[in-house]
Scaffold this motif. Sequence first.
Motif, PDB file in Angstrom:
ATOM      1  N   UNK A  78     -20.204 -29.815   7.915  1.00  0.00           N
ATOM      2  CA  UNK A  78     -19.594 -30.262   6.663  1.00  0.00           C
ATOM      3  C   UNK A  78     -20.229 -29.489   5.499  1.00  0.00           C
ATOM      4  N   UNK A  79     -19.384 -29.053   4.589  1.00  0.00           N
ATOM      5  CA  UNK A  79     -19.800 -28.288   3.420  1.00  0.00           C
ATOM      6  C   UNK A  79     -19.455 -29.095   2.175  1.00  0.00           C
ATOM      7  N   UNK A  80     -20.406 -29.204   1.247  1.00  0.00           N
ATOM      8  CA  UNK A  80     -20.187 -29.986   0.031  1.00  0.00           C
ATOM      9  C   UNK A  80     -20.582 -29.188  -1.195  1.00  0.00           C
ATOM     10  N   UNK A  81     -19.866 -29.425  -2.280  1.00  0.00           N
ATOM     11  CA  UNK A  81     -20.177 -28.757  -3.546  1.00  0.00           C
ATOM     12  C   UNK A  81     -19.288 -29.271  -4.666  1.00  0.00           C
ATOM     13  N   UNK A  82     -19.047 -28.426  -5.646  1.00  0.00           N
ATOM     14  CA  UNK A  82     -18.277 -28.857  -6.812  1.00  0.00           C
ATOM     15  C   UNK A  82     -16.835 -29.190  -6.476  1.00  0.00           C
ATOM     16  N   UNK A  83     -16.311 -28.646  -5.383  1.00  0.00           N
ATOM     17  CA  UNK A  83     -14.917 -28.858  -5.022  1.00  0.00           C
ATOM     18  C   UNK A  83     -14.727 -29.927  -3.964  1.00  0.00           C
ATOM     19  N   UNK A  84     -15.743 -30.763  -3.753  1.00  0.00           N
ATOM     20  CA  UNK A  84     -15.621 -31.831  -2.770  1.00  0.00           C
ATOM     21  C   UNK A  84     -16.233 -31.448  -1.437  1.00  0.00           C
ATOM     22  N   UNK A  85     -15.671 -31.990  -0.356  1.00  0.00           N
ATOM     23  CA  UNK A  85     -16.245 -31.801   0.985  1.00  0.00           C
ATOM     24  C   UNK A  85     -15.199 -31.217   1.925  1.00  0.00           C
ATOM     25  N   UNK A  86     -15.663 -30.245   2.725  1.00  0.00           N
ATOM     26  CA  UNK A  86     -14.805 -29.569   3.693  1.00  0.00           C
ATOM     27  C   UNK A  86     -15.454 -29.636   5.068  1.00  0.00           C
ATOM     28  N   UNK A  87     -14.629 -29.760   6.103  1.00  0.00           N
ATOM     29  CA  UNK A  87     -15.112 -29.936   7.472  1.00  0.00           C
ATOM     30  C   UNK A  87     -14.730 -28.738   8.332  1.00  0.00           C
ATOM     31  N   UNK A  88     -15.660 -28.327   9.201  1.00  0.00           N
ATOM     32  CA  UNK A  88     -15.389 -27.288  10.182  1.00  0.00           C
ATOM     33  C   UNK A  88     -15.643 -27.836  11.579  1.00  0.00           C
ATOM     34  N   UNK A  89     -14.813 -27.447  12.523  1.00  0.00           N
ATOM     35  CA  UNK A  89     -15.002 -27.857  13.927  1.00  0.00           C
ATOM     36  C   UNK A  89     -15.245 -26.645  14.821  1.00  0.00           C
TER      37      UNK A  89
END
Length: 545
Positions: A78-89
């Motif tokens: 999971x990646x988090x920053x100014x644009x919210x959170x994104x998930x990688x599988x």
Amino acid sequence: MGKALFALSRRLHRYAGLLLLLYLIFVGVTGILLNHPTMISALSVPRWLVPPSYQIEEWNRGSLRSVVFSEREPSVGFVAGTEGIWKTTDGGVTFEPMASGYPRSRALRRTNHIVLLEEEEEAPARLLAATRGGLFVASVDDAEWRRIPLAPGDEHVRKILRIGERLVVFTNSNAYEAYGEAGGDLPHFTLVDPDRLHGGEGGTTEGVSLVRLMFALHSGAVWGMPGRLLIDAAGVALIFLSASAIYLWYFPRSRRRSAGAPRKDGIGRRLFPWLFKYHLKIGVWATLFLILFAGTALFMPPSPLVPMTVRKVVPPQYWPGPLPANPWHGNIGNATYDPVRDEILVELRGGTGRSVWRAPADFSTPFARDAARLPIGAMGSNVLEIKADGTLVVGSFSGLYQRSAGGGALIDLSTGEPADPRPFRRGEGGWQTAGYFETPSGERFVVTHDEGLIGIGGAQPNGRFKMPDELKQGYRMPLWSFLFEVHNGRILRDWLSSHYYLISFLGALSLLLITFTGLFDWAYRKLPARPGKGRPEKRKEDPAK
């Protein structure tokens, strides 16, 4: 002599005002909006209106601040920053947004830190997120976010610490803790008694920086909401003075051009005396506030006079408004847990800059200032981590550094060389650190404010961690952030390069010139004149001339 000085003053007032009319109106409007961030937090500016240097590329500008990978499935992260959170599988090759239930506001979705909870094998993993809009939790299976209440009011959540079966959350003012297994319902957080944290020390008790005072006076925040509203009224006055000056300059010229035409008692002729009267009155009433606006702006970023105030401190007793009872209010920047010493470290903003404080992890005694000096820049740390072996990693706009357990040498990770621990000094490599993470295989990456993702020690992305096109093309800048850059002139740095700082600096000087010449002109007209030994007379002039 007096008449000549008046003529000069009137010309300076008129032409400096005309030159800065649009600038001053813009400053007044943006200043009022900036004074109420919650009012405009839901608004944002589309990508096509944002200058290129403010758009995100390769995870720069804080779009990546925190990364976690699953211990059960290392390819899930999971990646988090100014644009919210994104998930990688797939280990970072592709990413999908986790937006359901997350703050829609571009300002409130800014995420500082995330923690993945995977205690029980049979229980679904959950992700905790620290955002500007509060604390959120989501099950990894359904990716539906829910807000965890912490306090009656919204708090900016800075960091989430996992200490055994306990969770400790630091906001910008307080600490909260919760107990229990990850598989339960929403964690129930309770406020840690402030006395257990600071014991009445730190933060504002050490004094407040002069730069912070300039900001507080400029916005009126030093006197709370009444002060903000008073400054708003002064901002409206600035807008009126600038807008009315347009007509006061145009109407006499229009009248002279039509001097041969029959005189008409139209709305323009009736409006001019009214505008002239209240331009003078409001200008005099607002004089102190206009001087306050311009005088404080001279010592606020990006003005070249800022270095004169950076290290200066205002003692608490000389602060012109009420200070919060909690000396840590608004001063917590970051925190981390030291598993070797079983202690919590907190980065705190104080009168002389940033400092680190330590206390037992159970808060059995209040925090005490750590004697070790860390190279944390004026804007605070974006990375503050202690690994299981006690290795400290700290990153800010002053660089990215590492220190081994037991107080070894501080190493600049951009060069691999021992670092100068003094604050406000950028490392030789120039890494303005916004984020840092390690992959399950031990690769290390830094994310800088300008360049984005950079491998450390030869690490290469190799097709991973590419910022999704959807994120880049769909970027919108929070309106408050956009207006702040407009207000201080930094928005023009793509075109003016390093000279952009002159906009706010020269604008402030010009506003002082306009204010003082306007005050002189009013006094000259208002005060009696003594041309001879006779009776005092008041000067009378046609204001349209």
